[in-house]
Design an enzyme around this catalytic site. Structure first.
Site, mmCIF file in Angstrom:
data_model
loop_
_atom_site.group_PDB
_atom_site.id
_atom_site.type_symbol
_atom_site.label_atom_id
_atom_site.label_comp_id
_atom_site.label_asym_id
_atom_site.label_seq_id
_atom_site.Cartn_x
_atom_site.Cartn_y
_atom_site.Cartn_z
ATOM 1 N N ASP A 415 -26.466 -14.399 -30.805
ATOM 2 C CA ASP A 415 -27.149 -15.124 -31.867
ATOM 3 C C ASP A 415 -27.230 -16.610 -31.582
ATOM 4 O O ASP A 415 -27.898 -17.333 -32.319
ATOM 5 C CB ASP A 415 -26.437 -14.886 -33.209
ATOM 6 C CG ASP A 415 -27.407 -14.585 -34.332
ATOM 7 O OD1 ASP A 415 -28.512 -14.094 -34.039
ATOM 8 O OD2 ASP A 415 -27.065 -14.852 -35.492
ATOM 9 N N ASP A 843 -20.381 -6.518 -44.871
ATOM 10 C CA ASP A 843 -19.889 -5.193 -44.500
ATOM 11 C C ASP A 843 -19.541 -4.368 -45.741
ATOM 12 O O ASP A 843 -19.957 -3.205 -45.858
ATOM 13 C CB ASP A 843 -18.674 -5.318 -43.570
ATOM 14 C CG ASP A 843 -17.684 -6.370 -44.045
ATOM 15 O OD1 ASP A 843 -17.861 -6.899 -45.148
ATOM 16 O OD2 ASP A 843 -16.724 -6.655 -43.304
#
Length: 1140
Positions: A415, A843
């Site tokens: 990223d 998550d």
């Protein structure tokens, strides 16, 4: 996907982006053209001149691979062009994105060192010796040249075909006719049966290229099974993906003797074996555990009612605060304890998995793996805080995992778009050529080279092969050199970029002198770019930031580091680095991905990166299952993937959304001062949730079903959903329509069966037809094996033994499009599909959404740890980690993901568990107040009750005993130790008085004032002390989170001194109140002991005078307090006591 791979006679559209003033032009599909005309008129070569061409449209829906046919090259044998294209694509870096063209940049070399594995990008190979043709010579799976003439004249595949068709079959080298011109597309296949022995050198070479009767072989462009031709030559019909069914319902070729057909009843007559078993906790442990919970609930209710009725009139304020806190603590304990009523253990049977999926059967005569595809995601963002060597070791452990090589694919998400990460991954791919075969040959565990070579146990235990010592020594030396290369990459990249920059400046100065003869020359200013090993600009983030090359502003990048392996095993030889006879040397697919980032777009941190990988992998490999790992979590158990697949492929496994593995950590101090192992959560709470709808998703070490990530409901969800009350108000049954089975399995909650169609949901998934076409394929491949009548929604055995298609330019170009920053606009990515946005704990939210749709999850605890990673052992880093988790929980509580708003599909105890996830940070408010109550009691001379009577003490004793007994029983059924349980209790108070309180404040600021919260990555490097692996443990890094615990400790210590002074010097000492206050103060200080120890730094480095000063200050303050507020009836310090 085949519908988008059409060949066209139209010329390529190579114009740049159109100007805004140009009149609108009709839409022309994007073309990715890599071809050059040879002397014979064939478009076979791929020269570097074409690499700078650009594609002129900003729409990225369709890609056309333009391979113009010539009179002598009609479409009769498309395998030639497909093979050349696949070879080119595997050596090209694809870039592109928003308002930019999609380019394919041919990489002569990816790293400075030479690469020799035939699957790796930039692998060295021989060039064609025909003048004007620089194509590569066709190679076999080992990278060896395939030369059709005994004179060893190097010739590429297309030039060879030209020589046969237009040159009379004459070899351009020796001018002799070819002895055998039957050269078909067998370049990377194994030798045909019988090809090993006898024959001339020429015949042995061509044995890799020969083909038997083409109709019998039914070969496709990959040299493998051709489904289309098979449909015409047999009675087969299509299923989905690579699977096929026969019209007569058999799992085979037929019943007429032309194959190994198999009747359904024959299959069902075999004894069926489950892949997993549920192991219930023994009743001798579980029944007393549940009884104690009930007893403690009753006692708490009686105690709280007694506390409310018996007020302390002397200190009503103290009584009120204590009662409010105790009510909240009882409520919080109940939320935490109720989901623990049904803990379970599970086990898997890997032998049964092998028998069902990898053993020769009538439906799978060759015994090829019938397991579904698996894509592994590894995410990294900053090479400075996440060392590339750590990431590289994780990649190596994945490539060496014990899972069918052709079914495994690894995607690395960078990223940060850093060249350092890119070249580190390339170095890892190169070293995998040695490491992976070594692991397979000697059954190495663990398969992370750094962890393996750091083992303190005997490495030669249970090793029986005589060459193991020699092989290990050689691989260890290679790994040491590999580490040096990785560590030297930053300096190497910087020196290389400086050298190229100086060269560019010299070029610019020369050009300036040529253009201006006698004029005064101005200083030349050139942007300082970051250069790759092949002498071109890095398309990602530069060391010196520039426009289009900065963090948050760079193009999307995809590089296939290791191309897909051949379908058949490829054994090595004894002439290489180590003896690899009978060892499969293939490597799984490895892809480097850096999604496009542009200013003005919300890229959604890790969740956005994961969703980009989901889309890119769906286009390129489309594994039915996804395993996501952090860059510092490596595979410790090479069979972990198989263990997880046992749950997914078992009966009822199609209703599992994910399999969560426990997190295990290395590098933790032996005492686990800050509860980094977190065993109470992973071994107690998660096992208990496994008895409900399943454990929560914790961010790493999780095996997902791709279809569940896509936001679909579980199969047969309508059968199990029956409104508010299934007995009194059942749902009316709708009239069943004839709907394809795959659409019944792919259902979303707001769609009726009649309305569900994959081709009506581009607004949900985006406008990529490649992505939409891959959805039913992934759904079918993820189904359990239909080997038992009770298995619903199954697939036939042997359906996944057919190899997948090769990568081509249009596929990779489409993958570039789906990782663009604009792709998610006006879609449901991040809101319903993929990882969910809007929380720093994406998550937990992602797992909650799946459970809310009715999916179940499973907790897989393996005998040998499945994965291992690192955790911050420094106090400050640990507090920041807990702060991030707690802030995410507060965000969940104030969002639509609050468990109070859950759907009826979620069980009540599961809902309570998720409610506790959102509520637990708020306990910090009451916890801090309660930690100050003992000090306030000692300062004021009062206590939370009027007197320490028998009733209060009995209640206190029963509550304490039941707590201890519950802890012992939890230790019994979970397997943790008492010390681990106590460390968890200590850090619960440390985190509750520091990070949790800050999280509540930050969460409230975000909800009320809209203040966004930003977090930095936790550094995963060691301390400055190289000789001490726990150097980070003793580093004291100040943070404002330390203020509340320090204040609590100081106040309680001073209060104890004041209490003793007051009692000793009082005329009528109140010993009961002193004992009560001191007891609770000691309880607080005992929990904060690890925190105090962390503030002291390294053992022996805190000067003794610090403790002396602390004692003197405490005594002075206590005496001062007694002087200011002396005991009742006395005006002097100590009453009748006086100093001599």
């Amino acid at each position: 996907m085949a519908s988008n791979k059409h060949f066209s006679k139209i010329p390529s559209n190579l114009s740049n982006n159109s100007d805004a003033t140009d009149p609108p032009r009709p839409y022309v599909p994007n073309t990715v053209t890599f071809a050059r005309r040879t002397n014979s008129g064939r478009y076979v070569n791929y020269s570097r001149d074409d690499l700078d061409s650009e594609i002129g449209s900003v729409d990225f829906n369709n890609y056309t691979v333009h391979m113009p046919p010539t009179p002598d090259n009609q479409t009769t044998d498309p395998s030639i062009s497909q093979k050349v294209e696949e070879q080119y694509v595997s050596n090209s870096m694809f870039t592109g994105g928003f308002n930019s063209t999609t380019k394919a940049h041919l990489m002569d070399k990816v790293i400075e060192t030479e690469t020799n594995h035939p699957q790796m990008a930039g692998a060295k190979g021989s060039s064609c010796a025909i003048p004007g043709c620089d194509a590569k010579v066709m190679t076999d799976g080992r990278g060896q040249d395939l030369l059709p003439c005994e004179c060893d004249f190097k010739i590429c595949r297309d030039c060879f075909v030209d020589a046969v068709k237009t040159g009379g079959g004459i070899c351009p080298g020796c001018k002799e006719p070819y002895k055998n011109t039957d050269m078909t597309d067998q370049g990377d296949q194994q030798r045909l049966p019988g090809g090993e022995g006898g024959g001339s050198k020429m015949e042995r070479r061509l044995s890799l290229m020969k083909s038997n009767n083409k109709s019998a072989m039914v070969r496709s462009q990959t040299g493998d099974f051709d489904q289309n031709q098979w449909l015409f030559e047999t009675s087969g019909t299509y299923g989905y993906g690579n699977a096929f069914w026969t019209k007569d319902g058999n799992f085979g070729s037929g019943k007429d003797g032309d194959g190994d057909g198999m009747e359904t009843q024959d299959l069902m007559s075999k004894p069926w074996k489950p892949l997993t078993r549920k192991l219930n906790i023994p009743a001798a442990v579980l029944s007393p555990y549940r009884l104690l919970i009930l007893i403690r609930v009753v006692v708490l209710a009686l105690f709280l009612s007694w506390r409310i009725k018996h007020q302390n009139q002397d200190a009503i304020w103290l009584w009120g605060m204590s009662v409010v806190c105790e009510l909240w603590f009882a409520f919080s304990w109940l939320l935490d304890q109720l989901p623990k009523l049904c803990p379970v253990n599970r086990s898997t049977d890997l032998q049964v998995l092998k028998e069902k999926f990898e053993t020769p059967t009538p439906s799978n005569p060759t015994g090829k793996s019938d397991l579904p595809g698996l894509d592994v995601f590894v995410s990294t963002a900053d090479p400075e805080k996440e060392p590339p060597l750590v990431t590289a070791n994780t990649i190596l452990s994945i490539l060496a995992a014990d899972y069918p090589c052709e079914k495994l694919a690894c995607y690395v998400s960078d990223d940060g778009g850093a060249l350092l990460t890119f070249e580190a991954m390339a170095e890892a791919a190169s070293f995998a050529n040695i490491w992976v075969p070594f692991c397979r040959k000697h059954t190495i565990e663990p398969r992370n080279p750094d962890s393996y070579f750091s083992l303190k146990r005997d490495p030669y235990k249970n090793k029986v092969k005589p060459d193991f010592v020699k092989d290990r020594r050689r691989v260890k030396r290679e790994y040491d050199e590999f580490k040096v290369r990785i560590n030297s990459l930053p300096d190497s990249i910087r020196r290389r970029s400086d050298a190229y920059h100086a060269r560019e400046e010299i070029k610019a100065m020369k050009m300036q002198r040529q253009n201006r003869d006698d004029e005064l020359l101005e200083p030349v200013k050139i942007k300082k770019a970051t250069w790759m090993a092949d002498g071109t600009h890095w398309p990602g983030t530069w060391l010196t930031s520039a426009s289009d090359h900065a963090k948050g502003d760079h193009a999307g990048i995809i590089q296939v580091m290791l191309k897909p392996p051949s379908d058949e095993p490829l054994h090595g030889d004894s002439e290489g680095f180590i003896d690899l006879n009978d060892v499969d040397i293939r490597l799984p697919l490895l892809v480097y991905v850096s999604r496009e980032k542009r200013p003005g777009y919300d890229h959604n941190k890790k969740a956005g990166a994961m969703n980009a990988l989901v889309r890119a992998s769906a286009v390129m490999s489309n594994g039915a299952f996804i395993l996501n790992l952090d860059c510092d979590h490596y595979i410790y158990n090479s069979e972990a993937m198989r263990e997880g697949m046992c749950f997914m492929m078992d009966r009822g496994g199609d209703r599992l959304c994910y399999v969560q593995f426990p997190q295990r950590f290395e590098g933790i101090d032996p005492s686990d001062r800050y509860a980094n192992h977190n065993t109470v959560f992973f071994d107690v709470n998660m096992r208990a949730l496994d008895g409900l709808m399943g454990p929560v998703y914790v961010g790493t070490g999780c095996l997902f079903r791709r279809i569940a990530l896509y936001g679909f409901d579980p199969p047969r969800s309508r059968e199990r959903s029956s409104g508010c009350c299934g007995c009194c108000f059942p749902r009316g049954k709708k009239k069943k329509n004839h709907i394809p089975e795959e659409n019944i399995a792919l259902r979303m909650g707001e769609y009726d069966d009649e309305e569900m169609s994959l081709y009506l949901v581009p607004k949900k998934f985006g406008n990529s037809t490649f992505l939409l076409d891959s959805i039913p394929v992934a759904e079918f491949q993820g189904r359990p094996l239909a080997d038992h009548p009770s298995v619903k929604n199954g697939r036939p055995p042997g359906a996944l033994t057919i190899p997948r298609e090769l990568l081509d330019a249009s596929t990779v170009a489409e993958a570039i499009a789906v990782i663009s920053c604009w792709y998610e606009d006006k879609t449901e990515w991040g809101s319903r599909i993929g990882w969910i946005y809007g929380s720093v704990t994406e998550d937990v939210v992602t797992g909650y959404r799946m459970h809310n749709r009715g999916w179940k999850s499973v907790y897989c605890v393996t005998k040998r740890d499945a994965f291992r990673g690192t955790a911050p052992i420094n106090l400050t880093d640990r507090l920041h980690q807990v702060l991030r988790w707690a802030t995410g929980s507060v965000e969940i509580f104030f969002s639509r993901n609050n468990a109070l708003l859950a759907s009826p599909k979620m069980k009540i105890l599961q809902r309570i568990a998720y409610l506790n996830v959102g509520i637990y940070p708020f306990t910090s408010i009451f916890l801090i107040v309660y930690c100050f109550l003992p000090a306030l009691s000692l300062f004021s001379g009062q206590f939370i009750v009027q007197t320490l009577n028998v009733t209060f003490l009995v209640y206190l004793l029963i509550i304490s005993i039941t707590l201890c007994l519950l802890a012992l029983l939890e230790i019994k059924w979970s397997g943790i130790s008492l010390e681990e349980w106590w460390r968890n209790e200590q850090f619960w108070l440390i985190g509750g008085t520091s990070a949790h309180l800050a999280a509540v404040l930050q969460g409230l600021l975000k909800v009320i004032a809209g203040v966004e919260i930003s977090f930095t990555l936790t550094t995963k490097s060691g301390g400055d002390d190289v000789d001490d692996e726990f150097a980070d443990l003793y580093m004291v890094k100040w943070t404002s989170l330390m203020i509340p615990p320090i204040t609590i400790m100081m106040v309680n210590l001073i209060a104890i001194a004041v209490g003793f002074s007051r009692t000793i010097y009082a005329v009528v000492p109140q010993w009961s109140k002193l004992i009560g206050g001191v007891f609770f103060s000691f309880w607080v200080l005992a929990h904060l002991y690890p925190f105090a120890k962390g503030l002291m730094g390294r053992r022996g480095r805190t000067p003794t005078i610090v403790y002396v000063w602390a004692g003197l200050i405490a005594i002075t303050i206590s005496l001062l307090w007694v002087a200011i507020n002396p005991p009742a009836g006395n005006t002097e310090i100590g009453g009748s006591f006086s100093f001599p």
